[in-house]
Design a protein around this motif. Structure first.
Motif, PDB file in Angstrom:
ATOM      1  N   PRO A 241       0.830  -1.206   0.000  1.00  0.00           N
ATOM      2  CA  PRO A 241       0.000   0.000   0.000  1.00  0.00           C
ATOM      3  C   PRO A 241       0.867   1.259   0.000  1.00  0.00           C
ATOM      4  N   TRP A 242       0.595   2.184  -0.903  1.00  0.00           N
ATOM      5  CA  TRP A 242       1.490   3.331  -1.093  1.00  0.00           C
ATOM      6  C   TRP A 242       1.631   4.161   0.168  1.00  0.00           C
ATOM      7  N   GLY A 243       0.588   4.203   0.988  1.00  0.00           N
ATOM      8  CA  GLY A 243       0.673   4.984   2.207  1.00  0.00           C
ATOM      9  C   GLY A 243       1.608   4.402   3.257  1.00  0.00           C
ATOM     10  N   LEU A 244       1.915   3.121   3.141  1.00  0.00           N
ATOM     11  CA  LEU A 244       2.803   2.464   4.093  1.00  0.00           C
ATOM     12  C   LEU A 244       4.244   2.392   3.608  1.00  0.00           C
ATOM     13  N   LEU A 245       4.445   2.522   2.305  1.00  0.00           N
ATOM     14  CA  LEU A 245       5.757   2.272   1.726  1.00  0.00           C
ATOM     15  C   LEU A 245       6.863   3.137   2.334  1.00  0.00           C
ATOM     16  N   PRO A 246       6.698   4.467   2.471  1.00  0.00           N
ATOM     17  CA  PRO A 246       7.795   5.260   3.036  1.00  0.00           C
ATOM     18  C   PRO A 246       8.168   4.862   4.467  1.00  0.00           C
ATOM     19  N   SER A 247       7.177   4.646   5.330  1.00  0.00           N
ATOM     20  CA  SER A 247       7.499   4.311   6.723  1.00  0.00           C
ATOM     21  C   SER A 247       8.165   2.943   6.823  1.00  0.00           C
ATOM     22  N   TYR A 248       7.656   1.966   6.084  1.00  0.00           N
ATOM     23  CA  TYR A 248       8.302   0.660   6.079  1.00  0.00           C
ATOM     24  C   TYR A 248       9.683   0.736   5.444  1.00  0.00           C
ATOM     25  N   GLY A 249       9.820   1.586   4.430  1.00  0.00           N
ATOM     26  CA  GLY A 249      11.113   1.752   3.785  1.00  0.00           C
ATOM     27  C   GLY A 249      12.145   2.347   4.717  1.00  0.00           C
ATOM     28  N   VAL A 250      11.753   3.360   5.491  1.00  0.00           N
ATOM     29  CA  VAL A 250      12.679   3.974   6.448  1.00  0.00           C
ATOM     30  C   VAL A 250      13.082   2.959   7.518  1.00  0.00           C
ATOM     31  N   ARG A 251      12.126   2.226   8.025  1.00  0.00           N
ATOM     32  CA  ARG A 251      12.457   1.192   9.012  1.00  0.00           C
ATOM     33  C   ARG A 251      13.393   0.152   8.416  1.00  0.00           C
ATOM     34  N   GLU A 252      13.165  -0.181   7.153  1.00  0.00           N
ATOM     35  CA  GLU A 252      13.990  -1.175   6.477  1.00  0.00           C
ATOM     36  C   GLU A 252      15.434  -0.700   6.329  1.00  0.00           C
ATOM     37  N   MET A 253      15.630   0.606   6.163  1.00  0.00           N
ATOM     38  CA  MET A 253      16.999   1.124   6.036  1.00  0.00           C
ATOM     39  C   MET A 253      17.821   0.813   7.280  1.00  0.00           C
ATOM     40  N   LEU A 254      17.221   0.920   8.447  1.00  0.00           N
ATOM     41  CA  LEU A 254      17.924   0.581   9.680  1.00  0.00           C
ATOM     42  C   LEU A 254      18.227  -0.915   9.741  1.00  0.00           C
ATOM     43  N   ALA A 255      17.293  -1.723   9.266  1.00  0.00           N
ATOM     44  CA  ALA A 255      17.509  -3.174   9.254  1.00  0.00           C
ATOM     45  C   ALA A 255      18.610  -3.550   8.267  1.00  0.00           C
ATOM     46  N   ILE A 256      18.713  -2.824   7.160  1.00  0.00           N
ATOM     47  CA  ILE A 256      19.795  -3.065   6.208  1.00  0.00           C
ATOM     48  C   ILE A 256      21.137  -2.737   6.853  1.00  0.00           C
ATOM     49  N   GLY A 257      21.173  -1.637   7.603  1.00  0.00           N
ATOM     50  CA  GLY A 257      22.390  -1.305   8.328  1.00  0.00           C
ATOM     51  C   GLY A 257      22.794  -2.409   9.285  1.00  0.00           C
ATOM     52  N   GLN A 258      21.832  -2.981   9.979  1.00  0.00           N
ATOM     53  CA  GLN A 258      22.119  -4.093  10.881  1.00  0.00           C
ATOM     54  C   GLN A 258      22.644  -5.299  10.109  1.00  0.00           C
ATOM     55  N   ALA A 259      22.039  -5.575   8.953  1.00  0.00           N
ATOM     56  CA  ALA A 259      22.459  -6.733   8.155  1.00  0.00           C
ATOM     57  C   ALA A 259      23.899  -6.584   7.682  1.00  0.00           C
ATOM     58  N   VAL A 260      24.294  -5.363   7.366  1.00  0.00           N
ATOM     59  CA  VAL A 260      25.647  -5.122   6.856  1.00  0.00           C
ATOM     60  C   VAL A 260      26.657  -5.035   7.995  1.00  0.00           C
ATOM     61  N   ILE A 261      26.345  -4.246   9.021  1.00  0.00           N
ATOM     62  CA  ILE A 261      27.314  -3.966  10.078  1.00  0.00           C
ATOM     63  C   ILE A 261      27.429  -5.125  11.060  1.00  0.00           C
ATOM     64  N   LEU A 262      26.308  -5.693  11.461  1.00  0.00           N
ATOM     65  CA  LEU A 262      26.329  -6.717  12.521  1.00  0.00           C
ATOM     66  C   LEU A 262      26.331  -8.141  12.003  1.00  0.00           C
ATOM     67  N   ASN A 263      25.826  -8.353  10.792  1.00  0.00           N
ATOM     68  CA  ASN A 263      25.685  -9.732  10.303  1.00  0.00           C
ATOM     69  C   ASN A 263      26.538 -10.044   9.089  1.00  0.00           C
ATOM     70  N   GLY A 264      27.498  -9.182   8.783  1.00  0.00           N
ATOM     71  CA  GLY A 264      28.476  -9.497   7.742  1.00  0.00           C
ATOM     72  C   GLY A 264      27.975  -9.445   6.324  1.00  0.00           C
ATOM     73  N   GLY A 265      26.873  -8.735   6.077  1.00  0.00           N
ATOM     74  CA  GLY A 265      26.335  -8.648   4.725  1.00  0.00           C
ATOM     75  C   GLY A 265      27.039  -7.568   3.915  1.00  0.00           C
ATOM     76  N   SER A 266      26.667  -7.496   2.649  1.00  0.00           N
ATOM     77  CA  SER A 266      27.248  -6.504   1.750  1.00  0.00           C
ATOM     78  C   SER A 266      26.146  -5.883   0.911  1.00  0.00           C
ATOM     79  N   LEU A 267      26.284  -4.578   0.624  1.00  0.00           N
ATOM     80  CA  LEU A 267      25.296  -3.885  -0.192  1.00  0.00           C
ATOM     81  C   LEU A 267      25.361  -4.320  -1.652  1.00  0.00           C
ATOM     82  N   TRP A 268      26.450  -4.909  -2.066  1.00  0.00           N
ATOM     83  CA  TRP A 268      26.654  -5.200  -3.491  1.00  0.00           C
ATOM     84  C   TRP A 268      26.627  -6.705  -3.744  1.00  0.00           C
TER      85      TRP A 268
END
Length: 268
Positions: A241-268
């Motif tokens: 739903p378009w009304g939820l996309l920005p808020s879920y997207g912002v929350r997801e950015m923090l989770a991506i940071g966790q995946a990269v910094i704490l769990n050894g993931g890579s953006l590429w």
């Protein structure tokens, strides 16, 4: 120039407030993404209001040339807001590429579809989970050589596991039981992928993956898939739903940071 910058800041603040309030008003959803959007919107507007007025309001008659502390403070605050916007735009571009442009190529090569779980309500799958099921169903009908792993455990307030809800949906819509594999232990995205990887390798399923989830979630799914050794990972995104996309997207950015910094993931 100053007026133009202030107008741009005001515009971004109003957009943030709108998409921060939309989940609250329209869906009664409050999450970290909603909080951060509201925080940015309110913070940016307050900074604009007090940019020149704050010292005079607090210390009337004090020499303006002595306001160095406020000039430093407001510059730091403006820098933080600018970094938030720049970082958000950068990650948004990467998330858009992962969610909308990393489509599986046409062909008959065997594929394992991995459907990531989402909330199950008392009356059945949530809107997001149902849309993921619809996307998976469409892919399986177009690609009869594919198999599917439905992934997601059972939360404390869920009547069944997310994997079971998706399995029942696929079976009810004509998908054969023998191509459905159920992973019902996971409680987060990292476990979704890790436990699905165990099933894929134990059952000798194709390691050409297509993840099914919302577009904002595809990037993190890909990060965790690569940490599990998968080299060919694509995405089929369900509609959010378009009304939820920005808020879920912002929350997801923090989770991506966790995946990269704490769990050894890579953006590429």
């Amino acid at each position: 120039m100053k007026r133009t910058l202030m107008a741009l800041v005001l515009l971004t603040a109003l957009v943030a407030l709108f998409f921060g309030l939309a989940p609250l008003v329209g869906y009664r959803i409050f999450n970290l993404g909603v909080f951060l959007l509201l925080l940015y919107g309110v913070g940016a507007i307050l900074l604009l209001v007090f940019w020149d007025a704050f010292p005079d309001m607090m210390f009337p008659g004090y020499p303006k040339e002595q306001y160095l502390w406020w000039r430093i403070t407001r510059s730091i605050l403006a820098g933080i807001l600018a970094l938030m916007v720049a970082g958000g735009l950068f990650l948004s571009a990467l998330m858009f590429r992962a969610g909308k442009m990393n489509l599986p190529p046409e062909g008959e090569e065997p594929t394992t579809l991995v459907v990531l779980g989402c909330l199950v309500r008392e009356n059945g799958p949530s809107l997001m989970l149902r849309r993921r099921g619809e996307t998976a169903l469409d892919y399986l009908r177009k690609n009869p050589e594919a198999v599917v792993v439905v992934s997601g455990g059972q939360g404390e307030e869920e009547p069944m596991s997310e994997a079971q809800a998706m399995e029942e949906y696929l079976l009810a819509n004509g998908i054969e039981q023998d191509i459905i594999y159920k992973e019902d232990r996971s409680t987060n995205t990292r476990q979704n992928i890790a436990f699905s990887a165990e099933i894929i390798r134990t059952e000798a399923l194709p390691e050409r993956l297509v993840t099914v989830t919302d577009s904002y979630h595809q990037m993190r799914a890909g990060i965790y898939a690569r940490t599990q050794g998968f080299t060919e990972v694509y995405g089929c995104s369900s509609r959010c739903p378009w009304g939820l996309l920005p808020s879920y997207g912002v929350r997801e950015m923090l989770a991506i940071g966790q995946a990269v910094i704490l769990n050894g993931g890579s953006l590429w």
